[in-house]
Design a protein around this motif. Structure first.
Motif, PDB file in Angstrom:
ATOM      1  N   LEU A   1      -0.371   9.833  -6.344  1.00 20.04           N
ATOM      2  CA  LEU A   1      -1.004   9.156  -7.479  1.00 20.04           C
ATOM      3  C   LEU A   1      -0.019   8.390  -8.359  1.00 20.04           C
TER       4      LEU A   1
ATOM      5  N   LYS B   1     -11.168   9.100  -0.873  1.00 20.09           N
ATOM      6  CA  LYS B   1     -11.187   8.911  -2.325  1.00 20.09           C
ATOM      7  C   LYS B   1     -10.272   7.767  -2.777  1.00 20.09           C
ATOM      8  N   TYR B   2      -9.117   7.605  -2.131  1.00 23.81           N
ATOM      9  CA  TYR B   2      -8.109   6.670  -2.641  1.00 23.81           C
ATOM     10  C   TYR B   2      -7.834   5.458  -1.746  1.00 23.81           C
ATOM     11  N   HIS B   3      -8.519   5.343  -0.634  1.00 20.28           N
ATOM     12  CA  HIS B   3      -8.275   4.209   0.266  1.00 20.28           C
ATOM     13  C   HIS B   3      -8.503   2.868  -0.435  1.00 20.28           C
ATOM     14  N   GLU B   4      -9.579   2.765  -1.179  1.00 17.08           N
ATOM     15  CA  GLU B   4      -9.891   1.512  -1.872  1.00 17.08           C
ATOM     16  C   GLU B   4      -8.885   1.196  -2.979  1.00 17.08           C
ATOM     17  N   GLN B   5      -8.111   2.190  -3.402  1.00 15.20           N
ATOM     18  CA  GLN B   5      -7.111   1.982  -4.452  1.00 15.20           C
ATOM     19  C   GLN B   5      -5.725   1.693  -3.885  1.00 15.20           C
ATOM     20  N   GLY B   6      -5.623   1.573  -2.558  1.00 14.11           N
ATOM     21  CA  GLY B   6      -4.344   1.191  -1.970  1.00 14.11           C
ATOM     22  C   GLY B   6      -3.666   2.250  -1.123  1.00 14.11           C
TER      23      GLY B   6
ATOM     24  N   LEU C   1       0.577   5.056  -6.789  1.00 18.80           N
ATOM     25  CA  LEU C   1      -0.540   4.128  -6.919  1.00 18.80           C
ATOM     26  C   LEU C   1      -0.531   3.425  -8.262  1.00 18.80           C
ATOM     27  N   SER C   2      -0.109   4.136  -9.297  1.00 21.40           N
ATOM     28  CA  SER C   2      -0.113   3.553 -10.641  1.00 21.40           C
ATOM     29  C   SER C   2       1.057   2.599 -10.870  1.00 21.40           C
TER      30      SER C   2
ATOM     31  N   LYS D   1       0.855  -1.188   0.000  1.00 21.80           N
ATOM     32  CA  LYS D   1       0.000   0.000   0.000  1.00 21.80           C
ATOM     33  C   LYS D   1       0.887   1.233   0.000  1.00 21.80           C
TER      34      LYS D   1
END
Length: 176
Positions: free
Chosen positions: A167, A87-92, A170-171, A60
Motif C-alpha cells: 500500500l 481489491k487493488y488491481h485497478e489501483q495499479g 501505491l501511494s 505498476k
C-alpha cells in the motif's frame, strides 16, 4: 564375494556422481534478486499463452509469487493473494503466480489456477529468468513502480504483510 564388492563400488560411484551433480547445479542456480536491486530481464509465457514481460509493467506495483501445486502453504495463501489482487488491481497492482512445478504437472497447475483471478505462468516457460529461483516456497517478490525490488517474503503472506509492503508503494504515485 565379488558381486558384493561390485555393488559396493557401484553404490560409491553413484553417490559420488550424485554429489558432483548437486555441487554443479548449486553453482549454476541463480539466486533470487535482492531487495534494492532492479531485476534483469524477466519474460515468461503465461498459462493463457500471452507474454508477461516484467519491464512492460513499469508504473505498476508488481507481485511475483513463486508457488507449486504440491506445496500446502502455497495453496493456503492463494485466497489471500487473490483477494488482494482483486481489491487493488485497478489501483495499479499487477500480480503473477509463477509455478515451480515440472512440465509434466502442467495440468495440475492449470487446474489450481482456476481458483484465482490473477495471471499465472510456469517458471520453466520463462525465456529470461531475471528473478532467479526462490530458496523456498512460497516466496513473494514485491517490485515498486520504478522496477526496484522492495520486499521479499519467504513463506506464506498474510493480508497484513501485503498491506504493509504494497500500500505505501501505491501511494507513491506514478513512476517517472
Amino acid at each position: 564375494m565379488h558381486s558384493k564388492r561390485f555393488r559396493s563400488l557401484r553404490s560409491a560411484f553413484a553417490l559420488s556422481t550424485l554429489a558432483a551433480a548437486v555441487i554443479f547445479l548449486r553453482s549454476v542456480t541463480v539466486d533470487a534478486v535482492e531487495v534494492g536491486e532492479t531485476p534483469p530481464a524477466f519474460v515468461v509465457k503465461m498459462l493463457n499463452d500471452q507474454p508477461f514481460d516484467l519491464s512492460a509493467e513499469r508504473g505498476k506495483v508488481v507481485l511475483v509469487n513463486f508457488w507449486a501445486t504440491w506445496c500446502p502453504p502455497c495453496r493456503e495463501e492463494l485466497p489471500v493473494l487473490d483477494s488482494f489482487y482483486r481489491k487493488y488491481h485497478e489501483q495499479g497492482v499487477e500480480m503473477l503466480g509463477l509455478s515451480t512445478d515440472r512440465a509434466h504437472d502442467r495440468s495440475d497447475v492449470l487446474e489450481a489456477a482456476k481458483s484465482f483471478s490473477y495471471p499465472a505462468a510456469m517458471l520453466i516457460d520463462a525465456s529470461a529468468k531475471g528473478l532467479g529461483n526462490p530458496n523456498g516456497l512460497p516466496s513473494t517478490v514485491v517490485i515498486d513502480r520504478n522496477g526496484v525490488v522492495r520486499t521479499m517474503f519467504s513463506g506464506p503472506v498474510t493480508k497484513e504483510d501485503l498491506d504493509k509492503a504494497v500500500l505505501p508503494l501505491l501511494s507513491q504515485g506514478d513512476a517517472p
